[in-house]
Design a protein around this motif. Structure first.
Motif, PDB file in Angstrom:
ATOM      1  N   ARG A 148      14.368   3.245  -8.005  1.00  0.00           N
ATOM      2  CA  ARG A 148      15.499   3.887  -7.324  1.00  0.00           C
ATOM      3  C   ARG A 148      15.179   5.362  -7.095  1.00  0.00           C
ATOM      4  O   ARG A 148      14.869   6.093  -8.034  1.00  0.00           O
ATOM      5  N   LEU A 149      15.280   5.779  -5.837  1.00  0.00           N
ATOM      6  CA  LEU A 149      15.034   7.167  -5.455  1.00  0.00           C
ATOM      7  C   LEU A 149      16.347   7.803  -5.014  1.00  0.00           C
ATOM      8  O   LEU A 149      17.125   7.186  -4.288  1.00  0.00           O
ATOM      9  N   ARG A 150      16.566   9.021  -5.444  1.00  0.00           N
ATOM     10  CA  ARG A 150      17.823   9.714  -5.176  1.00  0.00           C
ATOM     11  C   ARG A 150      17.670  10.756  -4.073  1.00  0.00           C
ATOM     12  O   ARG A 150      16.778  11.593  -4.124  1.00  0.00           O
ATOM     13  N   TRP A 191       0.826  -1.212   0.000  1.00  0.00           N
ATOM     14  CA  TRP A 191       0.000   0.000   0.000  1.00  0.00           C
ATOM     15  C   TRP A 191       0.862   1.266   0.000  1.00  0.00           C
ATOM     16  O   TRP A 191       0.477   2.271  -0.587  1.00  0.00           O
ATOM     17  N   GLU A 192       2.057   1.208   0.624  1.00  0.00           N
ATOM     18  CA  GLU A 192       2.956   2.364   0.533  1.00  0.00           C
ATOM     19  C   GLU A 192       3.431   2.563  -0.908  1.00  0.00           C
ATOM     20  O   GLU A 192       3.519   3.696  -1.393  1.00  0.00           O
ATOM     21  N   ALA A 193       3.731   1.462  -1.576  1.00  0.00           N
ATOM     22  CA  ALA A 193       4.189   1.554  -2.963  1.00  0.00           C
ATOM     23  C   ALA A 193       3.059   1.989  -3.892  1.00  0.00           C
ATOM     24  O   ALA A 193       3.265   2.806  -4.798  1.00  0.00           O
ATOM     25  N   ILE A 217       8.085   7.722   4.476  1.00  0.00           N
ATOM     26  CA  ILE A 217       8.632   6.702   5.368  1.00  0.00           C
ATOM     27  C   ILE A 217       9.977   7.158   5.923  1.00  0.00           C
ATOM     28  O   ILE A 217      10.631   8.063   5.384  1.00  0.00           O
ATOM     29  N   GLU A 218      10.383   6.544   6.995  1.00  0.00           N
ATOM     30  CA  GLU A 218      11.711   6.798   7.561  1.00  0.00           C
ATOM     31  C   GLU A 218      12.685   5.780   6.983  1.00  0.00           C
ATOM     32  O   GLU A 218      12.405   4.588   6.983  1.00  0.00           O
ATOM     33  N   THR A 219      13.808   6.269   6.460  1.00  0.00           N
ATOM     34  CA  THR A 219      14.796   5.364   5.868  1.00  0.00           C
ATOM     35  C   THR A 219      16.159   5.604   6.506  1.00  0.00           C
ATOM     36  O   THR A 219      16.507   6.753   6.826  1.00  0.00           O
ATOM     37  N   PRO A 220      16.931   4.548   6.731  1.00  0.00           N
ATOM     38  CA  PRO A 220      18.245   4.750   7.357  1.00  0.00           C
ATOM     39  C   PRO A 220      19.259   5.322   6.369  1.00  0.00           C
ATOM     40  O   PRO A 220      19.187   5.083   5.168  1.00  0.00           O
ATOM     41  N   LYS A 234      10.010  10.398   0.647  1.00  0.00           N
ATOM     42  CA  LYS A 234       8.695  10.335   0.003  1.00  0.00           C
ATOM     43  C   LYS A 234       8.705   9.233  -1.049  1.00  0.00           C
ATOM     44  O   LYS A 234       9.496   9.270  -1.992  1.00  0.00           O
ATOM     45  N   VAL A 235       7.823   8.252  -0.881  1.00  0.00           N
ATOM     46  CA  VAL A 235       7.656   7.176  -1.857  1.00  0.00           C
ATOM     47  C   VAL A 235       6.542   7.582  -2.814  1.00  0.00           C
ATOM     48  O   VAL A 235       5.384   7.744  -2.396  1.00  0.00           O
TER      49      VAL A 235
END
Length: 315
Positions: A260-262, A230-232, A238-241, A250-251
């Motif tokens: 791939r997100l930059r 559902w996020e996709a 989301i929080e990403t390390p 932001k997805v």
């Protein structure tokens, strides 16, 4: 590639002194030198003998080879473990490709970069020789900078002609933004000078510990981040390390696995900082309860979706 037992090549024990190695080499050289030998394989044998002498006759390369070879035997399939030579100090410059190619692939893989040899015939020099060592640090140190105590092994020859190692511990400032393969210069930490001259320098070649969360290419850093269906599909924040700490990401709606997100400028710092690339992996919740199976069955009935049908490819 096969592991080479240099002690076996020279016919000496692993406890052989430097003098015993020299004697064994001279004896074999008299027998197999192509200029005097009538043996059909003299040239190949002499090359192998020279290669073994190059390693076992140098305390630094011998100490590193001894540590590496503890779990291998002659002829065994061999690939050098990553950073096998980390923590050893080597004197002088490394072998370039042409020099390393004089010997076997085994030698070139080990000592083409890591092996060092002393440089002679350069004329009178007061300054001590430079020394080199590979050290392995955490990726986070490259983001923040750090001061670390590093212990190096310095191979030396004892009074009996046997190789021993001395521990050399020093405090090292890891600069923020250091890259893999970069050298940190420690002035005056190399070999002592001659005739009261200044010592040489110690150059530390930086490598990163393997990190399950991140992959590094130059100053760019790559991470794989799991997201829910559902996020996709709907989009989410989301929080990403990151190696510098978690950030919000932001997805975009309609994302698929592999997108791939930059995150510009979130790679290794520098005058031109690298980027952080986040690769999305859509993870399905398990259908291990009645409620979950009911939801999947509802999706199957109500969504007109067949991933094998044209037009339903990845975005």
């Amino acid at each position: 590639m096969e592991f080479k037992d240099y002690y076996q090549t020279l016919g000496v024990a692993k406890t052989a002194t430097a003098e015993e190695i020299k004697k064994a080499y001279r004896k074999l050289a008299r027998k197999y030198h192509p200029d005097v030998s009538k043996e059909p394989d003299a040239e190949d044998r002499m090359q192998a003998i020279n290669e073994a002498k190059e390693v076992l006759g140098d305390p630094e390369k011998r100490a590193a080879y001894d540590q590496l070879g503890q779990n291998y035997r002659a002829g065994q399939d061999f690939r050098p473990p990553p950073d096998w030579d980390a923590g050893f100090e080597f004197t002088g410059r490394g072998f370039d490709g042409a020099e390393a190619d004089e010997f076997s692939d085994f030698f070139a893989n080990l000592f083409g970069q890591a092996g060092r040899r002393r440089q002679h015939g350069q004329g009178y020099r007061m300054r001590g020789e430079d020394r080199h060592a590979k050290v392995v640090i955490d990726l986070a140190d490259a983001y923040q900078g750090a001061t670390r105590t590093i212990s190096l092994q310095v191979p030396e020859m004892d009074a009996q002609g046997r190789v021993v190692t001395r521990q050399h511990s020093l405090s090292v400032k890891i600069p923020k933004g250091v890259k893999e393969g970069q050298h940190i210069r420690l002035t005056g930490q190399g070999s002592p000078g001659m005739g009261g001259g200044p010592p040489g320098d110690l150059f530390l070649e930086i490598h990163f510990h393997p990190d399950q969360a991140f992959r590094v290419e130059g100053r760019d850093v790559y991470a794989s981040v799991p997201v829910t269906p559902w996020e996709a599909a709907l989009g989410a924040s989301i929080e990403t390390p990151t190696p510098a700490g978690p950030v919000r990401l932001k997805v975009p709606a309609g994302s698929q696995s592999g997108r791939r997100l930059r995150l510009k400028g979130r790679g290794i710092p520098g005058q031109e900082p690298g980027d952080l690339y986040v690769e999305l992996t859509v993870v399905l919740p398990p259908a291990d309860t009645d409620k979950a199976r009911e939801l999947y069955a509802t999706m199957a009935r109500e969504l007109d979706f067949d991933p094998r049908r044209a037009g339903h490819g990845r975005r």
